[in-house]
Design an enzyme around this catalytic site. Structure first.
Site, PDB file in Angstrom:
ATOM      1  N   HIS A  46       0.857  -1.182   0.000  1.00  0.00           N
ATOM      2  CA  HIS A  46       0.000   0.000   0.000  1.00  0.00           C
ATOM      3  C   HIS A  46       0.892   1.231   0.000  1.00  0.00           C
ATOM      4  CE1 HIS A  46      -3.269   2.702   0.623  1.00  0.00           C
ATOM      5  NE2 HIS A  46      -2.718   3.175   1.714  1.00  0.00           N
ATOM      6  N   ASP A  48       1.162   5.047  -0.273  1.00  0.00           N
ATOM      7  CA  ASP A  48       0.490   6.348  -0.227  1.00  0.00           C
ATOM      8  C   ASP A  48       1.182   7.356  -1.131  1.00  0.00           C
ATOM      9  OD1 ASP A  48      -1.611   5.967   1.750  1.00  0.00           O
ATOM     10  OD2 ASP A  48       0.030   5.605   3.151  1.00  0.00           O
ATOM     11  N   ASP A 170      -7.637   1.590   1.974  1.00  0.00           N
ATOM     12  CA  ASP A 170      -7.323   2.475   3.098  1.00  0.00           C
ATOM     13  C   ASP A 170      -8.255   3.672   3.309  1.00  0.00           C
ATOM     14  OD1 ASP A 170      -5.839   3.161   5.335  1.00  0.00           O
ATOM     15  OD2 ASP A 170      -4.369   4.336   4.218  1.00  0.00           O
ATOM     16  N   HIS A 413      -5.931   9.691  -0.646  1.00  0.00           N
ATOM     17  CA  HIS A 413      -6.670   9.702   0.618  1.00  0.00           C
ATOM     18  C   HIS A 413      -5.894  10.285   1.803  1.00  0.00           C
ATOM     19  CE1 HIS A 413      -4.799   5.675   0.283  1.00  0.00           C
ATOM     20  NE2 HIS A 413      -4.533   5.851   1.557  1.00  0.00           N
TER      21      HIS A 413
HETATM   22 ZN    ZN Z   1      -3.103   4.964   2.719  1.00  0.00          ZN
END
Ligand code: ZN
Length: 1015
Positions: A46, A48, A170, A413
């Site tokens: 994941h 970001d 997420d 996000h």
């Molecule tokens: Zn995230």
């Protein structure tokens, strides 16, 4: 099966498919074993797109002291691990990272990666530029960011690589509109990690973690999406994280070892699998083997998973029924589909998200309001630049790409949510500013192209955009004695009676003439004191010159000539009448005899609105003021010590505090606008105004900050409107990502029993464009906002939007900083607008649905204003320049919104048209709309139009989704299905005339040529 969308081949689609047949091979999914518990290992990371570190720092792995995370190493490492063993699989999500890495690889390695993709060993999941937020994101920007990533995948790997599964593991709560958009983009399923803790326990107990989301009240089965809640957030089961960032033990499998642990680890694993299976209905379960920035040293993961698979499956000989293998979400989805089961349905959304009884993730709906406002403005600007580039055939300019990329990053996000660290937020601002600035140049160039070639130097003057208009400041208009104001209208319909405000110094009069040289009425309005005192404001403007642009053509511009004049008599007429009440008396401000605003004699707050109906004055009781909640302090140890922070809204107490018992009030009147300036304190003020537009609304321009915190109390500011005599019974309505409207009921959730221990925060919902209430006798009211905010209705007739937050404690969900934004050494100041409307304001021929949708469209996409200094006399200017222009031959129907017009591949254009009304929302406008594409544009003729899915990465006719049997089919959606017809039935009609049903978006790739008609 899951790949059958391209197994039939897309060879006919020249625009999409550049790759040879090899790409179209069907990769194999492990089907599992019947009668066993089949465990799908999904290896993932994941990543970001900015959070604790900037997107660049994450990519390169800089600033390891903050977080050990480097995306380039992840992709290097994973690709070599995949090449080593053909049974291994991996999924990748964020195109913003992937294509940086891709561009750095040798052609040889790129070929190998293509092979991995073709064989389904490396699968793109989601595929947007980022994994976008669903609470603060606007649908226009969400569609753009998905399209940006997906089109890159298409261009690079061919249609065979088209992601079929949406992966929102997420984001902090999930909107219904996002699911609807995914379905329209041709996704087969959606998986996510976060939902309310009680909702999850219930679903676990009832084996309802997987369902069919009926995600639109208008689009029927076109918006159905299979949706699964992941078992463990997005991490592996406890004890099985083998990453370099984790501490779990590896599989130690040499039998000679004293610490040999295979038997133990296998038993642990089988237990974990069986426990997980208790919450799921099928005999297939998914295990997400990865976490944030995992797989930098991917051999650690793969080596141990290889062993785990081998040893767990070996137990089958001793009667174990657990079967584990490498898989992907699309293979898992395929297995669920093949299980031929009946699934539960869902028709509401997954907001708000609470991770425990006292942690409602409803603060981020408002966190960093200036950033949210800037993103919304930039979206408008991006749409305008794309339109202009299309209409003038300027192609896919790198300057435009830069803004598209920046806007893509902003949808992440942790970006638009306001939940990144301050340093990362500064980087986001810088990125978006660069994108906007470069696009300004592109627009300036385009304006030049629209002007006739005049020999004089004047013709080369480039327009200037004033980015600080929101603090009533613009160097050019403040200093130039004679200048041109250009207004570009990004709507596909004319913009009527648009109020223009130009910052100017004091004691100077200006004459305004329109594009034909006709004099235009104007008024000088003083800039409010709190704006003049803004920290860091460097401007000589103490007034705004206000005039009305009668008509700005669709996708076109009009110009005004503004010139200083020494005529003192004229100056006098241009001045506003300023009334400062001297005595304690009720204040009534009249607007055109038909509308009155009444202010309380003591508090000077709005307390009633009078409106003329059938010759009589009707009085509506309504109060409006700004209040603040005290942010809960806390050390975050245990549920009850949670602090209010960037993610979490947690007020200390249920009642907000007043800012002042009495506000200072000044009334400003003139020919163009009536304004009421109200000041609560040095840090809270508002201008309430009404223009004589074609749609009436009460505009509230609020200015909040610097929020004082010297009392050591964090503050969360709200605008609260209370309608008297209105019973709303705890029911209110909010938009979903700016599109469909959802009903909200206080302290209630549709699918489980809520035990709300946070009476305020637990009733906050995302508001991207409007919050509405429905009162007695058909009374309706809406508060429209110019950016995403949180909002609620906690009592009869209440409407509440949170506009700003300044907090002193971190909420301990990772960001590690209090949300305490500062600028110029003080708390950050935010200026924004709300528009208040109610049913009685709807003009003839327009009901409340029409009023709120039309105004919503205008608030979302105001005209883009630019300035040019000139020494030409007005007459010469008018004769020399093209002072008005439109890219459309005629206006789109009033119920159609032009959502996208952008330069696409090989000189084509991408067009999206949207029916902007819901079923039965507006009597005149909730009807199907037709548009003729052929002669839509003034300078371009459409030669062909190919209909695509919403993401424009597949021909609409080739879209094919799984069939899912559902338990309780929602009756209304079935009806709708028969109304709108099947998803794939609506081809482009004969010729180029297309029809749009309520809330339908249709996407086309257009081939165009220069129109001969007009030249
Ligand atoms: Zn995230």
């Amino acid at each position: 099966m899951h790949r059958n969308g391209f197994a039939k081949g897309h060879l006919g689609i020249l625009l999409l498919s550049y790759l040879p047949l090899a790409t179209l091979l069907n990769p194999t999914c492990n089907p599992g074993k019947p009668g066993m518990l089949n465990v799908h290992f999904v290896c993932h990371t994941h990543d970001d797109v900015g959070w604790l570190k900037t997107v660049d720092q994450y990519y390169y792995g800089a600033k390891s002291s903050i977080q050990r995370a480097g995306v380039q190493y992840i992709l290097d490492s994973v690709v070599s691990a995949l090449l080593e063993d053909p049974t291994r699989k991996f999924i990748y999500v964020e195109s913003a990272f992937f294509f940086r890495w891709w561009d750095e690889q040798t052609p040889e390695l790129q070929e190998k990666v293509k092979m991995l993709v073709d064989e389904g060993r490396l699968e793109f999941i989601n595929g947007g530029w980022c994994m976008n937020d669903e609470g603060a994101g606007h649908y226009n920007a969400i569609i753009d960011q998905m399209t940006l990533g997906l089109s890159k995948i298409n261009e690079t790997f061919g249609s065979g690589a088209r992601p079929t599964v949406a992966w929102q593991i997420d984001p902090f709560g999930h909107s219904r509109e996002q699911a609807s958009l995914f379905a329209q983009m041709g996704f087969d399923g959606l998986f996510f990690g976060r939902l309310d803790h009680d909702d999850k326990s219930n679903r676990w107990a009832n084996k309802e973690l997987e369902m069919v989301w009926e995600a639109s009240a208008n689009l029927g089965k076109d918006a159905w999406l299979f949706t699964g809640v992941l078992p463990n957030g997005y991490g592996p089961p406890s004890g099985f994280c083998f990453d370099i960032l984790c501490n779990d033990d590896p599989i130690m499998d040499d039998p000679r070892l004293r610490e040999y642990n295979v038997d133990n680890r296998v038993e642990q694993f089988i237990k974990a699998a069986q426990t997980q299976a208790e919450g799921y209905a099928a005999n297939h379960i998914i295990m997400t083997m990865g976490e944030d920035f995992n797989y930098q040293s991917s051999e650690m993961w793969y080596k141990n998973l290889d062993k785990l698979i081998r040893y767990v499956n070996a137990r089958q000989q001793n009667g174990s029924n657990v079967n584990v293998f490498y898989s992907t979400p699309s293979c898992y989805l395929d297995a669920l589909n093949k299980a031929n089961m009946t699934w539960p349905t869902k028709t509401d959304d997954f907001f708000p998200y609470a991770s425990n009884n006292h942690s409602y993730w409803t603060g981020y709906f408002t966190s960093r309001p200036t950033l949210k406002g800037f993103v919304r403005q930039s979206n408008n600007f991006l749409q305008a630049v794309k339109q202009i580039s299309s209409l003038l055939e300027m192609g896919q300019d790198p300057r435009l790409e830069r803004l598209k990329n920046a806007m893509g990053v902003m949808q992440h996000h942790d970006a638009i949510t306001g939940t990144a660290k301050q340093a990362v937020t500064d980087d986001y601002y810088a990125r978006l500013t660069e994108g906007v600035t470069e696009s300004f140049n592109l627009v300036a160039e385009a304006y030049g192209k629209l002007q006739p070639s005049v020999p004089e130097a004047e013709a080369k003057v480039t327009p200037v955009f004033c980015p600080l208009l929101n603090e009533s400041s613009c160097t050019l208009s403040e200093t130039s004695p004679s200048f041109i104001v250009t207004l570009y209208n990004p709507l596909g319909k004319p913009r009527m009676r648009y109020p223009v405000r130009v910052p100017v110094p004091k004691d100077i009069a200006y004459k305004v003439t329109d594009h034909q040289g006709n004099a235009v009425a104007s008024q000088l309005v003083p800039v409010p004191e709190n704006v003049l005192n803004l920290p860091g404001r460097k401007s000589s403007a103490e007034f705004e010159l206000v005039f009305i642009a009668d008509i700005i053509p669709p996708l076109g511009f009009t110009q005004f000539f503004v010139q200083r004049t020494e005529n003192r008599l004229f100056y006098k007429t241009q001045q506003s009448k300023i009334i400062v009440p001297q005595t304690e008396e009720e204040l009534t401000v009249k607007f055109k005899e038909s509308l009155l605003l009444v202010f309380d004699k003591t508090t000077h707050l709005l307390n009633a609105i009078g409106i003329e109906e059938g010759g009589e004055m009707k009085t509506l009781k309504v109060n409006q003021t700004y209040l603040w909640y005290a942010g809960m302090p806390g050390n975050n140890v245990g549920e009850k010590n949670r602090a209010s922070g960037a993610y979490i809204f947690r007020p200390n107490g249920t009642s907000p505090f007043t800012i002042a018992d009495k506000v200072n009030i000044t009334i400003i009147q003139g020919d163009v606008v009536t304004e009421i300036h109200q000041t609560w304190s040095s840090w809270m003020s508002q201008v309430m105004r009404i223009y004589d537009g074609d749609l009436l609304s009460i505009e509230m321009e609020w200015l909040a900050g610097p929020i004082p915190v010297d009392d050591h109390i964090g503050k969360e500011i709200i605008n609260r409107i209370v309608w008297g005599d209105t019973s709303t019974g705890g029911t209110f309505y909010t938009d979903s990502n700016g599109r469909e409207i959802l009903q909200r009921i206080k302290d209630y959730r549709e699918t489980w029993t809520l035990n709300n221990q946070e009476p305020v925060a637990g009733n906050y919902y995302p508001v991207n464009s409007r919050l509405m209430i429905l009162g007695k006798n058909g009374f309706m009211a809406a508060l429209l906002s110019d950016r995403s905010q949180g909002g609620t209705s906690l009592d009869d007739g209440h409407m509440e939007l949170m506009i700003h937050r300044r907090l002193l404690h971190d909420d301990s969900f990772g960001v590690g900083e209090a949300l305490n934004e500062e600028a110029f050494g003080e708390g950050l100041v935010v200026r924004g607008k709300h528009h208040l409307i109610f049913s009685d304001l709807a003009p003839p021929g327009c009901d409340f649905g029409c009023l709120q949708r039309s105004l919503g469209e205008r608030v979302m996409m105001p005209p883009i204003m630019s300035f040019m200094s000139t020494t030409l006399p007005q007459q010469t200017w008018k004769e020399t320049y093209n002072t008005q222009w439109s890219g459309l031959q005629q206006s789109l129907p009033l119920n159609v919104h032009l959502l996208t017009l952008e330069p696409w591949l090989d000189g084509t254009l991408l067009l999206r048209l949207e029916h902007m009304y819901e079923l039965e929302e507006s009597n005149p406008h909730s009807k199907p709309a037709t548009v003729d594409l052929k002669d839509m544009f003034s300078s371009l003729e459409v030669i062909s139009a190919e209909e695509m899915n919403l993401a424009a990465n597949q021909l609409k006719k080739d879209g094919k989704q799984y069939h899912w049997a559902v338990g309780t089919s929602h009756p209304s959606t079935n009806d709708i299905d028969s109304i709108t017809g099947s998803r794939y039935g609506d081809a482009v009609d004969d010729g180029f005339t297309i029809t749009l049903q309520p809330m339908e978006i249709r996407t086309f790739v257009l081939m165009v040529k220069k129109s001969t008609k007009l030249h």
